[in-house]
Motif scaffolding. Sequence first.
Motif, PDB file in Angstrom:
ATOM      1  N   TYR A 130     -14.829  -2.849  -6.972  1.00  0.00           N
ATOM      2  CA  TYR A 130     -14.864  -3.876  -5.919  1.00  0.00           C
ATOM      3  C   TYR A 130     -14.550  -3.298  -4.542  1.00  0.00           C
ATOM      4  CZ  TYR A 130     -15.618  -7.790  -9.100  1.00  0.00           C
ATOM      5  OH  TYR A 130     -16.178  -8.661 -10.001  1.00  0.00           O
ATOM      6  N   MET A 131     -13.605  -2.362  -4.464  1.00  0.00           N
ATOM      7  CA  MET A 131     -13.283  -1.773  -3.151  1.00  0.00           C
ATOM      8  C   MET A 131     -14.474  -0.983  -2.619  1.00  0.00           C
ATOM      9  SD  MET A 131      -9.287  -0.540  -3.246  1.00  0.00           S
ATOM     10  CE  MET A 131      -9.401   0.421  -4.744  1.00  0.00           C
ATOM     11  N   ARG A 132     -15.112  -0.225  -3.504  1.00  0.00           N
ATOM     12  CA  ARG A 132     -16.236   0.623  -3.099  1.00  0.00           C
ATOM     13  C   ARG A 132     -17.413  -0.214  -2.617  1.00  0.00           C
ATOM     14  NH1 ARG A 132     -19.233   4.364  -0.967  1.00  0.00           N
ATOM     15  NH2 ARG A 132     -20.991   5.117  -2.184  1.00  0.00           N
ATOM     16  N   ARG A 133     -17.745  -1.257  -3.348  1.00  0.00           N
ATOM     17  CA  ARG A 133     -18.930  -2.025  -2.989  1.00  0.00           C
ATOM     18  C   ARG A 133     -18.691  -3.007  -1.841  1.00  0.00           C
ATOM     19  NH1 ARG A 133     -18.946   0.168  -7.196  1.00  0.00           N
ATOM     20  NH2 ARG A 133     -20.806   1.058  -8.135  1.00  0.00           N
ATOM     21  N   PHE A 134     -17.523  -3.624  -1.794  1.00  0.00           N
ATOM     22  CA  PHE A 134     -17.338  -4.744  -0.858  1.00  0.00           C
ATOM     23  C   PHE A 134     -16.218  -4.536   0.157  1.00  0.00           C
ATOM     24  CE2 PHE A 134     -19.222  -6.582  -4.768  1.00  0.00           C
ATOM     25  CZ  PHE A 134     -20.422  -6.973  -4.214  1.00  0.00           C
ATOM     26  N   GLY A 135     -15.585  -3.384   0.156  1.00  0.00           N
ATOM     27  CA  GLY A 135     -14.606  -3.075   1.199  1.00  0.00           C
ATOM     28  C   GLY A 135     -13.263  -3.764   1.051  1.00  0.00           C
ATOM     29  N   PHE A 136     -12.961  -4.261  -0.135  1.00  0.00           N
ATOM     30  CA  PHE A 136     -11.661  -4.936  -0.315  1.00  0.00           C
ATOM     31  C   PHE A 136     -10.494  -4.011   0.041  1.00  0.00           C
ATOM     32  CE2 PHE A 136     -14.100  -7.784  -3.136  1.00  0.00           C
ATOM     33  CZ  PHE A 136     -13.610  -9.013  -2.724  1.00  0.00           C
ATOM     34  N   ILE A 137      -9.476  -4.610   0.675  1.00  0.00           N
ATOM     35  CA  ILE A 137      -8.241  -3.896   1.031  1.00  0.00           C
ATOM     36  C   ILE A 137      -7.137  -4.361   0.086  1.00  0.00           C
ATOM     37  CG2 ILE A 137      -6.478  -3.558   2.814  1.00  0.00           C
ATOM     38  CD1 ILE A 137      -8.587  -4.280   4.916  1.00  0.00           C
ATOM     39  N   PRO A 138      -6.394  -3.444  -0.539  1.00  0.00           N
ATOM     40  CA  PRO A 138      -5.262  -3.905  -1.355  1.00  0.00           C
ATOM     41  C   PRO A 138      -4.147  -4.434  -0.452  1.00  0.00           C
ATOM     42  CG  PRO A 138      -5.453  -1.491  -1.413  1.00  0.00           C
ATOM     43  CD  PRO A 138      -6.567  -1.986  -0.552  1.00  0.00           C
ATOM     44  N   SER A 139      -3.796  -5.715  -0.627  1.00  0.00           N
ATOM     45  CA  SER A 139      -2.707  -6.305   0.175  1.00  0.00           C
ATOM     46  C   SER A 139      -1.361  -6.033  -0.475  1.00  0.00           C
ATOM     47  CB  SER A 139      -2.909  -7.817   0.326  1.00  0.00           C
ATOM     48  OG  SER A 139      -4.056  -8.091   1.083  1.00  0.00           O
ATOM     49  N   ASP A 140      -1.269  -6.303  -1.761  1.00  0.00           N
ATOM     50  CA  ASP A 140      -0.038  -6.050  -2.510  1.00  0.00           C
ATOM     51  C   ASP A 140      -0.390  -5.615  -3.923  1.00  0.00           C
ATOM     52  OD1 ASP A 140       2.472  -6.666  -0.977  1.00  0.00           O
ATOM     53  OD2 ASP A 140       1.384  -8.539  -0.606  1.00  0.00           O
ATOM     54  N   ILE A 141       0.395  -4.666  -4.433  1.00  0.00           N
ATOM     55  CA  ILE A 141       0.162  -4.123  -5.770  1.00  0.00           C
ATOM     56  C   ILE A 141       1.452  -4.229  -6.570  1.00  0.00           C
ATOM     57  CG2 ILE A 141      -0.404  -2.025  -7.077  1.00  0.00           C
ATOM     58  CD1 ILE A 141      -2.798  -3.034  -5.458  1.00  0.00           C
ATOM     59  N   ASN A 142       1.344  -4.769  -7.793  1.00  0.00           N
ATOM     60  CA  ASN A 142       2.465  -4.797  -8.734  1.00  0.00           C
ATOM     61  C   ASN A 142       2.251  -3.700  -9.769  1.00  0.00           C
ATOM     62  OD1 ASN A 142       2.531  -8.311  -8.456  1.00  0.00           O
ATOM     63  ND2 ASN A 142       4.265  -7.001  -8.005  1.00  0.00           N
ATOM     64  N   SER A 143       3.298  -2.880  -9.962  1.00  0.00           N
ATOM     65  CA  SER A 143       3.158  -1.736 -10.869  1.00  0.00           C
ATOM     66  C   SER A 143       4.136  -1.811 -12.025  1.00  0.00           C
ATOM     67  CB  SER A 143       3.385  -0.439 -10.098  1.00  0.00           C
ATOM     68  OG  SER A 143       2.423  -0.323  -9.076  1.00  0.00           O
ATOM     69  N   LEU A 144       3.797  -1.119 -13.101  1.00  0.00           N
ATOM     70  CA  LEU A 144       4.671  -0.988 -14.267  1.00  0.00           C
ATOM     71  C   LEU A 144       5.729   0.089 -13.990  1.00  0.00           C
ATOM     72  CD1 LEU A 144       2.073  -1.126 -17.177  1.00  0.00           C
ATOM     73  CD2 LEU A 144       3.616  -2.942 -16.375  1.00  0.00           C
ATOM     74  N   PRO A 145       6.771   0.157 -14.834  1.00  0.00           N
ATOM     75  CA  PRO A 145       7.802   1.184 -14.613  1.00  0.00           C
ATOM     76  C   PRO A 145       7.252   2.612 -14.584  1.00  0.00           C
ATOM     77  CG  PRO A 145       8.591  -0.455 -16.166  1.00  0.00           C
ATOM     78  CD  PRO A 145       7.150  -0.775 -15.909  1.00  0.00           C
ATOM     79  N   ASP A 146       6.100   2.870 -15.248  1.00  0.00           N
ATOM     80  CA  ASP A 146       5.533   4.233 -15.202  1.00  0.00           C
ATOM     81  C   ASP A 146       4.795   4.499 -13.891  1.00  0.00           C
ATOM     82  OD1 ASP A 146       3.101   2.939 -15.366  1.00  0.00           O
ATOM     83  OD2 ASP A 146       2.495   3.846 -17.282  1.00  0.00           O
ATOM     84  N   GLY A 147       4.761   3.497 -12.991  1.00  0.00           N
ATOM     85  CA  GLY A 147       4.148   3.696 -11.675  1.00  0.00           C
ATOM     86  C   GLY A 147       2.696   3.262 -11.605  1.00  0.00           C
ATOM     87  N   SER A 148       2.108   2.889 -12.759  1.00  0.00           N
ATOM     88  CA  SER A 148       0.678   2.544 -12.736  1.00  0.00           C
ATOM     89  C   SER A 148       0.486   1.091 -12.298  1.00  0.00           C
ATOM     90  CB  SER A 148       0.052   2.769 -14.111  1.00  0.00           C
ATOM     91  OG  SER A 148       0.699   1.970 -15.078  1.00  0.00           O
TER      92      SER A 148
ATOM     93  N   TYR B  95       3.837  -2.348  -2.168  1.00  0.00           N
ATOM     94  CA  TYR B  95       3.948  -1.910  -3.568  1.00  0.00           C
ATOM     95  C   TYR B  95       5.245  -2.448  -4.145  1.00  0.00           C
ATOM     96  CZ  TYR B  95       0.059   1.203  -2.564  1.00  0.00           C
ATOM     97  OH  TYR B  95      -1.172   1.697  -2.212  1.00  0.00           O
ATOM     98  N   HIS B  96       5.157  -3.083  -5.315  1.00  0.00           N
ATOM     99  CA  HIS B  96       6.318  -3.745  -5.904  1.00  0.00           C
ATOM    100  C   HIS B  96       6.312  -3.536  -7.408  1.00  0.00           C
ATOM    101  CE1 HIS B  96       5.763  -6.135  -2.160  1.00  0.00           C
ATOM    102  NE2 HIS B  96       4.503  -6.133  -2.537  1.00  0.00           N
ATOM    103  N   PRO B  97       7.498  -3.387  -8.011  1.00  0.00           N
ATOM    104  CA  PRO B  97       7.548  -3.375  -9.469  1.00  0.00           C
ATOM    105  C   PRO B  97       7.110  -4.752  -9.986  1.00  0.00           C
ATOM    106  CG  PRO B  97       9.675  -2.757  -8.512  1.00  0.00           C
ATOM    107  CD  PRO B  97       8.836  -3.283  -7.402  1.00  0.00           C
TER     108      PRO B  97
END
Length: 358
Positions: free
Chosen positions: A192-210, A309-311
């Motif tokens: 989606y980012m590649r085709r339509f230029g979406f910007i990540p506003s906020d990301i929730n990650s797991l304890p392993d950082g992914s 970026y947030h857990p």
Amino acid sequence: MQTGDHSHEQMPIRPIERPEPIVRARSVAHVVLERSDVEKMAQFLIDFGFHPCEATLGQPRHFRGHGTFPYCVELVPSERDAFVGFALAADSAEDLRTLADAEGVPIEACVGPGGGMRVRLTDPDGRRVDFIHGFSTVAPMETRAALLAVNTPMEKQRVNAPVRTPVQPAPVFRIGHVVLQTTSFDVTAQWYMRRFGFIPSDINSLPDGSPMLGFFRFDRGAEPSDHHSLAILEGPEPALLHISTETLDIEAVGQGHQYLRAQGWTPHWGIGRHKLGSQVFDYWQDSVGDEWEHYADGDVMTDQFPTGYHPLNRGGLWSWGDDIPDSMRPDDDIPEGVHPKVKAFIEALQEPPRPWLR
Ligand SMILES: [Fe+2]
């Protein structure tokens, strides 16, 4: 596992790499759903605040909001109940050409109210994603005036003017966002980012950082966009998690809630305020149990707002209001041998969100 020990060490959160976009989409135009009982679904949409477009013959298939899109929802009569996909609006015919050339697909005429042209793609989970341009817009529908004045201890702006909003369907203006579950966050987010230029506003990650749950907005440069128009959650299979609509104001969310209750529809979650995006939200189940959100007073950002970026944890899903419904909560016992990522996700949702909630 019910030790209550959730003191996982948070590994460094992996930042999202943004690819150079082919084009930049500017809004969500409409969603498309297959329904085995179109009439029942139509009634839900009307009670939720949409209006049928003029039907040529018999049962209307297209539903508009109070805004300017020719339609926001298309229902396709079917033997199954399914989410087909959605359409994103382009800034220019040139962008349609650019995307069509990059993907090696044709530009075709849109079918449905408003006409226009489209480039039809299929996302990594098999959903239809149309990129559309040149459709005609419609005049916005009239609504009551938004409540402009709010009284605070310091300032009384509303004098001799009681708040007496009517119990009626919340006037929805447009599709605000869609939330998709996918088997690979990375693959789908990159697509989606590649085709339509979406910007990540906020990301929730797991304890392993992914990254596990991401909120993406349109890149309109200095012109603000909704905090998210697309959200992606990694999960065991592709699914539609919800479709969200913007309504007039917080009063409309509240009166719309009363109206849907009166019509016998099933409330899902809310009323509350989200943390990421700040929307005052209210979720409902449609005629087949899919979730629809009314929201008001959401955040908007320009392209300059940095990615947060947030857990991932349950308490981070909302600021105030009720806990998530039981149906969104994983079972207390994590099955043996489950994938470590799934285990970490379940543990994140099990974390007591507030001191008074289990
Ligand atoms: Fe939402």
